[in-house]
Every structure is written in C-alpha cells, then in structure tokens.
Design an enzyme around this catalytic site. Sequence first.
Site, PDB file in Angstrom:
ATOM      1  CB  THR A  98      -4.836  -5.994  -3.461  1.00  5.39           C
ATOM      2  OG1 THR A  98      -5.250  -7.179  -2.784  1.00  5.39           O
ATOM      3  CG2 THR A  98      -3.420  -6.190  -3.986  1.00  5.39           C
ATOM      4  CE  LYS A 173      -4.263 -10.054  -1.022  1.00  2.98           C
ATOM      5  NZ  LYS A 173      -5.461  -9.226  -0.856  1.00  2.98           N
ATOM      6  CE  LYS A 241      -8.054  -5.240  -7.565  1.00  6.52           C
ATOM      7  NZ  LYS A 241      -7.134  -5.300  -6.388  1.00  6.52           N
TER       8      LYS A 241
END
Length: 299
Positions: A98, A173, A241
Amino acid sequence: MTTAAKIAVIGLGAMGYGMAKSCLRAGHEVWGADISPDPVERFRAEGGQPGDLKDVAETLDIVVVAVLNADQTSAVLFGPDGVAPLMKEGSVVIACATVAPGFARDMANRCNDCGLHYLDAPISGGAAKSAKGQLSIMAAGPEKAFEVASPALDAMAEIVFRLGEVGAGSAMKAVNQLLAGLHIAAMAEAMTFGMTQGVSPEKFLEVIPQCAGTSWMLENRGPHIAAGDYTPLSQVNIWPKDLGIVLDIARDAKFSAPLTAAALQQFLAAAGMGLGGEDDAAVAKVYARNASLDLPGDE
C-alpha cells in the site's frame, strides 16, 4: 500446457508467503526472499527454489514485491542490493504494498528505465485468501505488463481488476483501506458499546452479522475479540501507516476525511498502549480501557 514461469516473491510475511505458495502450487519455479531467514528456509523445504535471489535475478520472468511499505519497496528494487537492475529486459515487477499513487508512478518510471514492466498491484483479501490463491488484486499498468505478469496473477488472485494507468491501483487501495480501517474501528466501538449495555461479544456476533450493520471486517475480526485471541493476522501497526497514506492523499486533494482521522487516532492509541504487534482487532482494547471494561481473555 502452460510453460512454468520463473517467479520470485520478495517478502514472505502473512500475505507474501501465501502468494509464493500459490505460485508454487500452480507449477511455477518460485524463489522466496525475506529479511528473516526462517520463512525462506521453510519455503524452500516446501518446494521453493534454492539459491540467493541476486544470483538468479537475471533469469526471472516475474518479481512480486510483497513488503510492508514504500520504503521497503524502494529498497528491494533499487537499494544497495536492489533486484531491479539485475533483472532481464522485458520481465515484470508486481508491486503489492500500500503506497501513494505518486510513489507507484515513480517506481514504474525507474523500472521502465531498466527495461522492465511494472504493475501497480495492491492486494486485498487477507492471509487466508492469499494461501488459497484467492486474492483481489487492484492492478494498473500497460497491457504488456499484464501479459508478462499473467502466470503469477492467475496463481495468486481470484479476481484482477484492471484499473488503467500506474497509480490507479494504489488510489483504489487507498479507498479500500479507508473503509477497512474505519470498519475495524467501528466494529470495536460497537462491540464494546454493546458490552456497556449488557450485550456480550458472543451475542453481538450472533445477531449483528444477520443485520444491516454488519461488514466483512466485523465478521472477520469480531471473533478475535470474542475469543480473546490477538494473534497478529493483520497488525495494529499497519493502520497508522495505511490510514496515514489515505490522509496524505486527502490533504493533497484538499479533501476533508474526518472519519479516517478519528479511526487513525484509535489505532495510534492502541499502538501507544504497546499493542502495535497484536492483531488489529486489539483496537477494541482502547475502548475497553476507556470504559473500564473487561474483554474476553482479560484476567
């Protein structure tokens, strides 16, 4: 009969290991690489190819990069021991971490300069689907990249979405991770709220999955809380994150994402409690602490 491809999977974590095994099961020659020697040795014992990746890189058709983040992706491709400059012209990199769309475009340009194809190909589905070769892959890149990557994509995925130019996969994503992170935090909030009203986690899971308030994350992560089992299938540490990436993209787009920001704070609180290495369902412990609740498994 399809010719066996030569594939390397870099990053043999919960997702990458299943991806490597899926490629192996499909009849390909597969090398596994990881910063830790243990999964590499285990993969070789289960049929993976021996040898150091740098010694075979020039023979590879496909390199799947299944690491944690942008820094690791950059390092394994272009760091001091980076594999990209060693790969043969016309081979393909399938990058699955990602990352921000701009980073994906930068990696694609650098791979193109090396004569390589590049697929911006984030994944979804969890470790169980990874092990079965049933991932959803949000892929973007040129047609030739898809063509060269097809042996690995066919082995790893139940469905491959073709989303256009590099960057589009990472954008999709980010949308998925926004929802997934919110749904985990919302599940934890709802389950612990129910406990304040006498609704046990077990009863919650009996009723809510049959009602409109359910979600895939609720049904997948809720049982971890009910069982008091926080074995990390997907860690709390992933969400600062990933939701941080979402908020960075949102800021650049001048888009307000207040729900994402609120969910991020709960995962940061969980990490601050020392829960970063636990399953992401452990975000429920933040709510339990604040409400003086005892979750299943608490002594």
